[in-house]
Design an enzyme around this catalytic site. Sequence first.
Site, mmCIF file in Angstrom:
data_model
loop_
_atom_site.group_PDB
_atom_site.id
_atom_site.type_symbol
_atom_site.label_atom_id
_atom_site.label_comp_id
_atom_site.label_asym_id
_atom_site.label_seq_id
_atom_site.Cartn_x
_atom_site.Cartn_y
_atom_site.Cartn_z
ATOM 1 N N HIS A 240 7.793 -24.757 89.214
ATOM 2 C CA HIS A 240 8.197 -25.165 87.859
ATOM 3 C C HIS A 240 7.007 -25.121 86.900
ATOM 4 C CE1 HIS A 240 11.475 -27.756 89.911
ATOM 5 N NE2 HIS A 240 12.106 -26.773 89.289
ATOM 6 N N LYS B 7 24.323 -34.607 91.184
ATOM 7 C CA LYS B 7 23.195 -34.842 92.081
ATOM 8 C C LYS B 7 22.812 -36.319 92.076
ATOM 9 C CE LYS B 7 21.089 -30.286 91.561
ATOM 10 N NZ LYS B 7 19.862 -29.560 91.208
ATOM 11 N N SER C 268 13.111 -27.906 94.743
ATOM 12 C CA SER C 268 13.000 -29.369 94.761
ATOM 13 C C SER C 268 13.742 -29.956 95.951
ATOM 14 C CB SER C 268 13.547 -29.961 93.460
ATOM 15 O OG SER C 268 12.756 -29.572 92.365
#
Length: 162
Positions: free
Chosen positions: A18, A42, A129
Amino acid sequence: MTKLAIYPGSFDPITNGHVDILHRSLAMFDKVVVAIAENVRKAPLFTIEERKRHIREAVGNDPRVEVDAFEGLLHEYVKKRGARVVVRGLRALADFEYEFQLAHMNRRLGGQMETIFLMTSEKDFFVSSSLVKEVAQFGGDVTGLVPPLVQQELEQKVRRST
Protein backbone atom coordinates in the site's frame (compact mmCIF):
# COMPACT_ATOMS: atom_id res chain seq x y z
CA MET A 1 -5.71 23.56 -10.05
CA THR A 2 -4.55 20.78 -7.72
CA LYS A 3 -4.53 17.28 -9.19
CA LEU A 4 -6.28 15.25 -6.50
CA ALA A 5 -6.60 11.47 -6.30
CA ILE A 6 -8.41 9.24 -3.84
CA TYR A 7 -6.72 6.02 -2.73
CA PRO A 8 -9.48 3.98 -1.05
CA GLY A 9 -9.20 0.74 0.87
CA SER A 10 -9.70 -0.89 4.21
CA PHE A 11 -5.97 -0.71 5.06
CA ASP A 12 -6.51 -3.23 7.86
CA PRO A 13 -3.58 -3.15 8.19
CA ILE A 14 -1.66 -0.97 5.77
CA THR A 15 1.07 -3.03 4.09
CA ASN A 16 4.33 -2.00 2.48
CA GLY A 17 2.59 -2.68 -0.85
CA HIS A 18 0.00 0.00 0.00
CA VAL A 19 2.78 2.41 0.95
CA ASP A 20 4.53 1.74 -2.37
CA ILE A 21 1.34 2.46 -4.36
CA LEU A 22 0.82 5.65 -2.35
CA HIS A 23 4.35 6.93 -3.00
CA ARG A 24 4.04 6.18 -6.70
CA SER A 25 0.68 7.97 -6.80
CA LEU A 26 2.31 11.07 -5.37
CA ALA A 27 4.56 11.19 -8.44
CA MET A 28 1.41 11.69 -10.56
CA PHE A 29 -0.84 13.77 -8.32
CA ASP A 30 -0.40 16.91 -6.23
CA LYS A 31 -2.40 15.43 -3.38
CA VAL A 32 -3.62 11.95 -2.49
CA VAL A 33 -6.36 11.27 0.03
CA VAL A 34 -5.98 7.85 1.61
CA ALA A 35 -9.63 7.06 2.24
CA ILE A 36 -10.31 4.30 4.74
CA ALA A 37 -13.51 2.54 3.77
CA GLU A 38 -15.68 1.35 6.59
CA ASN A 39 -16.57 -1.94 4.92
CA VAL A 40 -19.68 -3.52 6.40
CA ARG A 41 -18.69 -6.95 4.98
CA LYS A 42 -15.43 -7.10 6.93
CA ALA A 43 -14.72 -7.35 10.65
CA PRO A 44 -11.67 -5.11 11.05
CA LEU A 45 -8.82 -5.95 13.39
CA PHE A 46 -7.82 -2.29 13.82
CA THR A 47 -10.13 0.64 14.52
CA ILE A 48 -10.43 3.52 12.07
CA GLU A 49 -8.32 5.72 14.37
CA GLU A 50 -5.61 3.06 14.65
CA ARG A 51 -5.52 2.68 10.87
CA LYS A 52 -5.29 6.45 10.41
CA ARG A 53 -2.36 6.56 12.80
CA HIS A 54 -0.65 3.66 11.03
CA ILE A 55 -0.99 5.36 7.66
CA ARG A 56 0.30 8.70 8.95
CA GLU A 57 3.25 6.95 10.57
CA ALA A 58 4.00 5.03 7.37
CA VAL A 59 4.04 8.12 5.14
CA GLY A 60 5.54 10.61 7.57
CA ASN A 61 4.49 14.24 7.52
CA ASP A 62 4.09 14.58 3.77
CA PRO A 63 1.66 17.51 3.34
CA ARG A 64 0.49 16.02 0.03
CA VAL A 65 -1.11 13.07 1.86
CA GLU A 66 -4.39 13.33 3.73
CA VAL A 67 -5.88 10.44 5.68
CA ASP A 68 -9.65 10.27 5.96
CA ALA A 69 -12.42 7.70 6.41
CA PHE A 70 -15.76 7.29 4.72
CA GLU A 71 -18.90 5.18 4.76
CA GLY A 72 -21.13 4.41 1.83
CA LEU A 73 -20.47 4.44 -1.86
CA LEU A 74 -17.05 5.44 -3.12
CA HIS A 75 -18.36 7.54 -6.00
CA GLU A 76 -20.27 9.75 -3.52
CA TYR A 77 -17.13 10.27 -1.44
CA VAL A 78 -15.05 11.07 -4.55
CA LYS A 79 -17.64 13.61 -5.69
CA LYS A 80 -17.84 15.17 -2.21
CA ARG A 81 -14.05 15.60 -2.19
CA GLY A 82 -14.07 17.22 -5.64
CA ALA A 83 -11.87 14.51 -7.14
CA ARG A 84 -12.21 12.60 -10.40
CA VAL A 85 -9.51 9.95 -10.05
CA VAL A 86 -9.32 6.85 -7.88
CA VAL A 87 -6.05 4.96 -7.49
CA ARG A 88 -6.08 1.21 -6.99
CA GLY A 89 -3.26 -1.30 -6.70
CA LEU A 90 -3.29 -4.59 -8.55
CA ARG A 91 -1.42 -7.67 -7.40
CA ALA A 92 -2.69 -10.47 -9.60
CA LEU A 93 -5.30 -11.47 -12.14
CA ALA A 94 -7.88 -12.12 -9.42
CA ASP A 95 -7.48 -8.51 -8.24
CA PHE A 96 -8.03 -7.28 -11.78
CA GLU A 97 -11.34 -9.07 -12.22
CA TYR A 98 -12.74 -7.62 -8.98
CA GLU A 99 -11.28 -4.15 -9.53
CA PHE A 100 -12.51 -4.11 -13.13
CA GLN A 101 -16.08 -4.66 -11.91
CA LEU A 102 -15.74 -1.98 -9.23
CA ALA A 103 -14.24 0.55 -11.63
CA HIS A 104 -17.08 0.10 -14.11
CA MET A 105 -19.77 0.28 -11.44
CA ASN A 106 -18.18 3.41 -9.96
CA ARG A 107 -17.97 5.00 -13.40
CA ARG A 108 -21.61 4.14 -14.07
CA LEU A 109 -22.66 5.65 -10.74
CA GLY A 110 -20.18 8.52 -10.67
CA GLY A 111 -20.12 9.65 -14.28
CA GLN A 112 -16.80 11.42 -14.64
CA MET A 113 -14.92 9.25 -12.17
CA GLU A 114 -11.84 7.46 -13.52
CA THR A 115 -9.92 4.62 -11.90
CA ILE A 116 -6.22 4.14 -12.54
CA PHE A 117 -4.48 0.91 -11.68
CA LEU A 118 -0.90 0.64 -10.50
CA MET A 119 0.80 -2.71 -10.50
CA THR A 120 2.19 -3.65 -7.11
CA SER A 121 5.96 -4.05 -7.08
CA GLU A 122 7.24 -7.58 -7.58
CA LYS A 123 8.47 -7.77 -3.99
CA ASP A 124 4.95 -7.08 -2.65
CA PHE A 125 2.66 -8.73 -5.21
CA PHE A 126 1.77 -11.67 -2.94
CA VAL A 127 1.03 -9.54 0.15
CA SER A 128 -2.50 -8.71 1.24
CA SER A 129 -3.80 -7.32 4.51
CA SER A 130 -5.80 -10.52 5.04
CA LEU A 131 -2.76 -12.72 4.51
CA VAL A 132 -0.63 -10.58 6.84
CA LYS A 133 -3.26 -10.88 9.60
CA GLU A 134 -3.53 -14.63 9.11
CA VAL A 135 0.25 -15.14 9.22
CA ALA A 136 0.51 -13.00 12.36
CA GLN A 137 -2.36 -14.85 14.05
CA PHE A 138 -0.49 -18.13 13.60
CA GLY A 139 2.75 -16.69 14.95
CA GLY A 140 4.47 -16.11 11.61
CA ASP A 141 6.96 -13.32 10.99
CA VAL A 142 5.55 -10.36 9.04
CA THR A 143 8.78 -8.35 9.11
CA GLY A 144 9.16 -6.39 5.88
CA LEU A 145 5.52 -6.84 4.90
CA VAL A 146 4.11 -3.99 6.98
CA PRO A 147 5.58 -0.81 8.47
CA PRO A 148 7.33 -1.39 11.84
CA LEU A 149 4.60 0.29 13.94
CA VAL A 150 1.95 -1.88 12.30
CA GLN A 151 4.01 -5.02 12.93
CA GLN A 152 4.41 -4.12 16.60
CA GLU A 153 0.71 -3.40 17.14
CA LEU A 154 -0.36 -6.42 15.09
CA GLU A 155 1.75 -8.71 17.24
CA GLN A 156 0.29 -7.12 20.40
CA LYS A 157 -3.30 -7.63 19.19
CA VAL A 158 -2.61 -11.22 18.23
CA ARG A 159 -1.03 -11.99 21.62
CA ARG A 160 -4.04 -10.51 23.42
CA SER A 161 -6.51 -12.57 21.40
CA THR A 162 -4.80 -15.92 22.02
